[in-house]
Design a protein around this motif. Structure first.
Motif, PDB file in Angstrom:
ATOM      1  N   LYS A   1      -5.836   5.054  12.872  1.00  6.35           N
ATOM      2  CA  LYS A   1      -6.575   5.776  11.831  1.00  6.35           C
ATOM      3  C   LYS A   1      -5.771   6.977  11.328  1.00  6.35           C
ATOM      4  O   LYS A   1      -5.713   7.238  10.122  1.00  6.35           O
ATOM      5  CB  LYS A   1      -7.918   6.232  12.394  1.00  6.35           C
ATOM      6  N   GLU A   2      -5.154   7.717  12.240  1.00  3.54           N
ATOM      7  CA  GLU A   2      -4.331   8.871  11.848  1.00  3.54           C
ATOM      8  C   GLU A   2      -3.130   8.417  11.030  1.00  3.54           C
ATOM      9  O   GLU A   2      -2.795   9.034  10.011  1.00  3.54           O
ATOM     10  CB  GLU A   2      -3.828   9.612  13.085  1.00  3.54           C
TER      11      GLU A   2
ATOM     12  N   THR B   1      -2.821   5.733   9.217  1.00  2.00           N
ATOM     13  CA  THR B   1      -3.276   5.316   7.886  1.00  2.00           C
ATOM     14  C   THR B   1      -3.525   6.526   7.006  1.00  2.00           C
ATOM     15  O   THR B   1      -3.117   6.557   5.837  1.00  2.00           O
ATOM     16  CB  THR B   1      -4.558   4.472   8.006  1.00  2.00           C
ATOM     17  N   ARG B   2      -4.181   7.545   7.551  1.00  5.10           N
ATOM     18  CA  ARG B   2      -4.469   8.763   6.784  1.00  5.10           C
ATOM     19  C   ARG B   2      -3.169   9.440   6.351  1.00  5.10           C
ATOM     20  O   ARG B   2      -3.027   9.851   5.197  1.00  5.10           O
ATOM     21  CB  ARG B   2      -5.310   9.722   7.617  1.00  5.10           C
ATOM     22  N   TYR B   3      -2.222   9.566   7.261  1.00  7.42           N
ATOM     23  CA  TYR B   3      -0.942  10.204   6.931  1.00  7.42           C
ATOM     24  C   TYR B   3      -0.194   9.415   5.862  1.00  7.42           C
ATOM     25  O   TYR B   3       0.409   9.987   4.952  1.00  7.42           O
ATOM     26  CB  TYR B   3      -0.054  10.338   8.167  1.00  7.42           C
ATOM     27  N   THR B   4      -0.252   8.093   5.963  1.00  9.78           N
ATOM     28  CA  THR B   4       0.431   7.254   4.982  1.00  9.78           C
ATOM     29  C   THR B   4      -0.180   7.426   3.599  1.00  9.78           C
ATOM     30  O   THR B   4       0.541   7.543   2.599  1.00  9.78           O
ATOM     31  CB  THR B   4       0.357   5.776   5.413  1.00  9.78           C
ATOM     32  N   VAL B   5      -1.502   7.469   3.534  1.00 11.32           N
ATOM     33  CA  VAL B   5      -2.190   7.659   2.244  1.00 11.32           C
ATOM     34  C   VAL B   5      -1.830   9.025   1.660  1.00 11.32           C
ATOM     35  O   VAL B   5      -1.565   9.143   0.453  1.00 11.32           O
ATOM     36  CB  VAL B   5      -3.711   7.503   2.408  1.00 11.32           C
ATOM     37  N   VAL B   6      -1.794  10.049   2.494  1.00 10.40           N
ATOM     38  CA  VAL B   6      -1.452  11.398   2.018  1.00 10.40           C
ATOM     39  C   VAL B   6      -0.032  11.410   1.456  1.00 10.40           C
ATOM     40  O   VAL B   6       0.220  11.946   0.372  1.00 10.40           O
ATOM     41  CB  VAL B   6      -1.615  12.434   3.145  1.00 10.40           C
TER      42      VAL B   6
END
Length: 61
Positions: free
Chosen positions: A24-25, A27-32
């Motif tokens: 989850k982290e 994925t979030r970092y990749t989106v950012v």
């Protein structure tokens, strides 16, 4: 050969200590990162277009 083996044993030992991000982290970092890259690309494209337009306007005058 002993030093090489010792080196890789040290690498493996240190890699076990690393705190890897959860899915989850990650994925979030990749989106950012991707959204930041896209926003910056659009921003610089607009700045480039504006500067090019100004230069073309000055060259015509």
């Amino acid at each position: 050969m002993g030093k090489i083996r010792e080196f890789f044993n040290g690498v493996v030992s240190e890699m076990r200590k690393v705190s890897w991000p959860k899915r989850k982290e990650l994925t979030r970092y990749t989106v950012v990162v991707l959204s930041t890259v896209i926003v910056m690309a659009v921003f610089f494209a607009l700045v480039d277009l504006g500067i090019s337009t100004v230069f073309r306007w000055f060259l015509k005058a």
